[in-house]
Scaffold this motif. Sequence first.
Motif, PDB file in Angstrom:
ATOM      1  N   UNK A 225       0.788  -1.237   0.000  1.00  0.00           N
ATOM      2  CA  UNK A 225       0.000   0.000   0.000  1.00  0.00           C
ATOM      3  C   UNK A 225       0.816   1.281   0.000  1.00  0.00           C
ATOM      4  N   UNK A 226       2.116   1.182   0.119  1.00  0.00           N
ATOM      5  CA  UNK A 226       2.902   2.425   0.135  1.00  0.00           C
ATOM      6  C   UNK A 226       3.456   2.752  -1.256  1.00  0.00           C
ATOM      7  N   UNK A 227       3.951   3.963  -1.376  1.00  0.00           N
ATOM      8  CA  UNK A 227       4.658   4.352  -2.581  1.00  0.00           C
ATOM      9  C   UNK A 227       6.114   4.571  -2.220  1.00  0.00           C
ATOM     10  N   UNK A 228       6.970   3.770  -2.857  1.00  0.00           N
ATOM     11  CA  UNK A 228       8.409   3.944  -2.654  1.00  0.00           C
ATOM     12  C   UNK A 228       8.941   4.679  -3.866  1.00  0.00           C
ATOM     13  N   UNK A 229       9.625   5.775  -3.635  1.00  0.00           N
ATOM     14  CA  UNK A 229      10.208   6.521  -4.739  1.00  0.00           C
ATOM     15  C   UNK A 229      11.668   6.149  -4.911  1.00  0.00           C
ATOM     16  N   UNK A 230      12.100   6.080  -6.158  1.00  0.00           N
ATOM     17  CA  UNK A 230      13.507   5.802  -6.453  1.00  0.00           C
ATOM     18  C   UNK A 230      13.980   6.964  -7.322  1.00  0.00           C
ATOM     19  N   UNK A 231      14.948   7.719  -6.809  1.00  0.00           N
ATOM     20  CA  UNK A 231      15.344   8.925  -7.525  1.00  0.00           C
ATOM     21  C   UNK A 231      16.852   8.914  -7.754  1.00  0.00           C
ATOM     22  N   UNK A 232      17.276   9.513  -8.839  1.00  0.00           N
ATOM     23  CA  UNK A 232      18.703   9.574  -9.146  1.00  0.00           C
ATOM     24  C   UNK A 232      18.872  10.054 -10.568  1.00  0.00           C
ATOM     25  N   UNK A 233      20.113  10.381 -10.933  1.00  0.00           N
ATOM     26  CA  UNK A 233      20.356  10.927 -12.259  1.00  0.00           C
ATOM     27  C   UNK A 233      20.572   9.801 -13.272  1.00  0.00           C
TER      28      UNK A 233
ATOM     29  N   UNK B  17      -2.006  16.088 -14.144  1.00  0.00           N
ATOM     30  CA  UNK B  17      -3.165  15.211 -14.338  1.00  0.00           C
ATOM     31  C   UNK B  17      -2.792  13.754 -14.097  1.00  0.00           C
ATOM     32  N   UNK B  18      -1.641  13.346 -14.658  1.00  0.00           N
ATOM     33  CA  UNK B  18      -1.255  11.926 -14.564  1.00  0.00           C
ATOM     34  C   UNK B  18      -0.821  11.581 -13.139  1.00  0.00           C
ATOM     35  N   UNK B  19      -0.128  12.505 -12.470  1.00  0.00           N
ATOM     36  CA  UNK B  19       0.248  12.257 -11.072  1.00  0.00           C
ATOM     37  C   UNK B  19      -1.007  12.082 -10.215  1.00  0.00           C
ATOM     38  N   UNK B  20      -1.992  12.966 -10.424  1.00  0.00           N
ATOM     39  CA  UNK B  20      -3.247  12.829  -9.678  1.00  0.00           C
ATOM     40  C   UNK B  20      -3.918  11.496  -9.961  1.00  0.00           C
ATOM     41  N   UNK B  21      -3.854  11.052 -11.213  1.00  0.00           N
ATOM     42  CA  UNK B  21      -4.459   9.767 -11.574  1.00  0.00           C
ATOM     43  C   UNK B  21      -3.792   8.624 -10.799  1.00  0.00           C
ATOM     44  N   UNK B  22      -2.456   8.656 -10.739  1.00  0.00           N
ATOM     45  CA  UNK B  22      -1.749   7.623  -9.967  1.00  0.00           C
ATOM     46  C   UNK B  22      -2.230   7.610  -8.514  1.00  0.00           C
TER      47      UNK B  22
ATOM     48  N   UNK C 118      -4.360   4.565  -6.645  1.00  0.00           N
ATOM     49  CA  UNK C 118      -3.818   3.896  -5.472  1.00  0.00           C
ATOM     50  C   UNK C 118      -4.869   3.804  -4.369  1.00  0.00           C
ATOM     51  N   UNK C 119      -5.579   4.916  -4.152  1.00  0.00           N
ATOM     52  CA  UNK C 119      -6.629   4.925  -3.128  1.00  0.00           C
ATOM     53  C   UNK C 119      -7.733   3.936  -3.469  1.00  0.00           C
ATOM     54  N   UNK C 120      -8.147   3.976  -4.722  1.00  0.00           N
ATOM     55  CA  UNK C 120      -9.273   3.170  -5.168  1.00  0.00           C
ATOM     56  C   UNK C 120      -8.973   1.675  -5.152  1.00  0.00           C
ATOM     57  N   UNK C 121      -7.774   1.304  -5.594  1.00  0.00           N
ATOM     58  CA  UNK C 121      -7.460  -0.107  -5.809  1.00  0.00           C
ATOM     59  C   UNK C 121      -6.483  -0.671  -4.780  1.00  0.00           C
TER      60      UNK C 121
ATOM     61  N   UNK D 118       4.030  18.267   2.118  1.00  0.00           N
ATOM     62  CA  UNK D 118       4.122  16.866   2.514  1.00  0.00           C
ATOM     63  C   UNK D 118       3.267  15.985   1.642  1.00  0.00           C
ATOM     64  N   UNK D 119       3.507  14.695   1.713  1.00  0.00           N
ATOM     65  CA  UNK D 119       2.686  13.756   0.933  1.00  0.00           C
ATOM     66  C   UNK D 119       1.245  13.809   1.400  1.00  0.00           C
ATOM     67  N   UNK D 120       0.354  13.809   0.436  1.00  0.00           N
ATOM     68  CA  UNK D 120      -1.050  13.857   0.769  1.00  0.00           C
ATOM     69  C   UNK D 120      -1.478  15.238   1.253  1.00  0.00           C
ATOM     70  N   UNK D 121      -0.509  16.141   1.444  1.00  0.00           N
ATOM     71  CA  UNK D 121      -0.813  17.467   1.937  1.00  0.00           C
ATOM     72  C   UNK D 121      -1.620  18.246   0.918  1.00  0.00           C
TER      73      UNK D 121
END
Lengths: 320, 324
Positions: free
Chosen positions: A41-49, A192-197, A201-204, B267-270
């Motif tokens: 249920x969480x979102x793990x972000x992976x960031x880097x160049x 728009x696409x970030x909001x969709x993600x 996540x909430x819905x499913x 913050x997230x969800x903020x």
Amino acid sequence: MEPLLVVKDLKKYFPVKKGIFFGERAELRAVDGVSFEIRRGETMGLVGESGCGKSTTARLILRLLEPTAGEVYFGKTAVFTANKEEMRQLRRKLQIVFQDPYSSLDPRMSVEEIVGEGLTIHRLAKGKEKSERVAELLEMVGLGREHLGRYPHEFSGGQRQRIGIARALAVGPELLIADEPVSALDVSIQAQVINLFEDLQKELGLTYLFIAHDLRVVKHISDRVAVMYLGQIVELTESDELYRNPLHPYTQALMSAIPAADPRPKGRRMVLEGDPLSPIHIPSGCRFHPRCPKRFDRCDKEEPVLREVSAGHWVSCHLY
Amino acid sequence: MRNDSLLTVEGLQTHFFTEEGVVRAVDGVTLSVRPGETLGLVGESGCGKTVTALSILRLIPDPPGRIVGGTISFDGRDLLRLPEEEIRKIRGSSISMIFQEPMTSLNPVFTVGEQVAEGIRHHQKVSRREAWDRAIEGLRRVKIADPVRRVREYPHQLSGGMRQRVMIAMALALGPRLLIADEPTTALDVTIQAQILELLLGLQEEMKMAVMLITHDLGVIAETADRVLVMYAGRVVEEAVVKDLFDNPLHPYTQGLLESLPRLEAGKGGRRLTAIPGLVPNLLELPVGCKFAPRCSKAVGECWPTEPELREIRPGHWARCILA
């Protein structure tokens, strides 16, 4: 809580030719000992160049590439030793959305065929039921049933990315890996696409591994963030904590390099020297030391390990 | 229009005559760049920012494109009436341009030194030796380490950031008075982007040149520009000094762009991102009235029949919106 995905000491080395003669061999260490867990249920972000190994990590988890070493567990299943039937199940539960919505959709297939393909392969639906299911999926991602018979070229970049998301969701995944899903999109469409993600996540009740080079986007969508540099995780913590209290000098530099969207006195940022190094020539000691403004005598000799320096905050740096 | 401008563009219209119809990529753009200032041009894909820049240098491919209206004057000369030979002298010497993708703008079969030197010899009668020395000097100026060695290398031997530095060295070799930079850091990693922007700003100061910076990134604009033009569907929809634009955006499109950016401090969800609904407009199917009306949350009845003018709402702050 039981983690949904466990990645343990994952490595992927690619052989590369070094000189023109004598068949000299070198290794490109794309991923070099990556470990993390993702909770359900969480979102793990992976960031880097570019070249830090974030996309290779994703491909290894999905077993689209064979690892050099390491283990990945999805629930109780060991991904790298899964048998054919287990692999079939995994392919349903783990899905990916790619960066480029132009090259990741087959131009000769209609939207119905693209989104419905997984349903056929996994024998989840056929005939009229399949069309109905595809139409529902399209509505879920903000498109409509009128798009069923259309082809990818008829859609804008943002709409194509929605099709890619619908395709991934068709087979009912538990973990969705999104590899730079918004970086090819215009700013107004990105949101728009970030909001969709977030809505999906909430819905499913989905779990995400969200990969991006844009720290703003990753910070916004993620519960926790892992920062990668030259094939390794250098810092991992809650996303708010990472913003308030970045510990690794590389994270601090990344944070400071982001142009803030409000005009401030110019020239206040910490600018890193040098180019990102090549994963073929990995420096001794800490791999960030040649560019690090805070390096000291220990840094070029001894390689730091990722340690938990405060609750849930992991960093790989000799300063801590 | 001020007469102290270095560059003045008035009512520029650049259209593309395609099989599907006339694409009005730039349709009535007016702008001015003063000596030494940085003018930011911001907008999403297809808004006309690159076509505006290419029109200034008369680099629009004809056919299908053509400048069908307006005037462009640089340093008192009407660029649209100059013979081809004259405009060629201006390109690369008084006005230079750098592009987004340094790899495709450099020739892979020549060393970087040969390419920088060629540009110098194209415009000035100097010996090979002198052009070569100036190329090395140019690389040093853009802070490439060990320029004497680097000058003999080929583009593929350099990193992306280094290639962009070479492009800048080429563009600045003849001391231009105006540099047009089209998404100069978009293809680069964020830590390298920071280096390149800092370099550009430093050189601008040192060489006292004006910069027209084209980007989709409002963050880059905020950090570098003195004045900003926001473009949408081939038009300027807002113009202001940078602080006013960010503190008090007047056009709903500008407001929408600013609100749709994820903020590091939230913050997230903020905060849910406020997205601009709809699609980036198709230039073949533009509405009659305000071009942004179909996506605008504040649109009222009057927005549809007639297109609003770009009006000066406050001194120096212009917006193309009846509600501003």
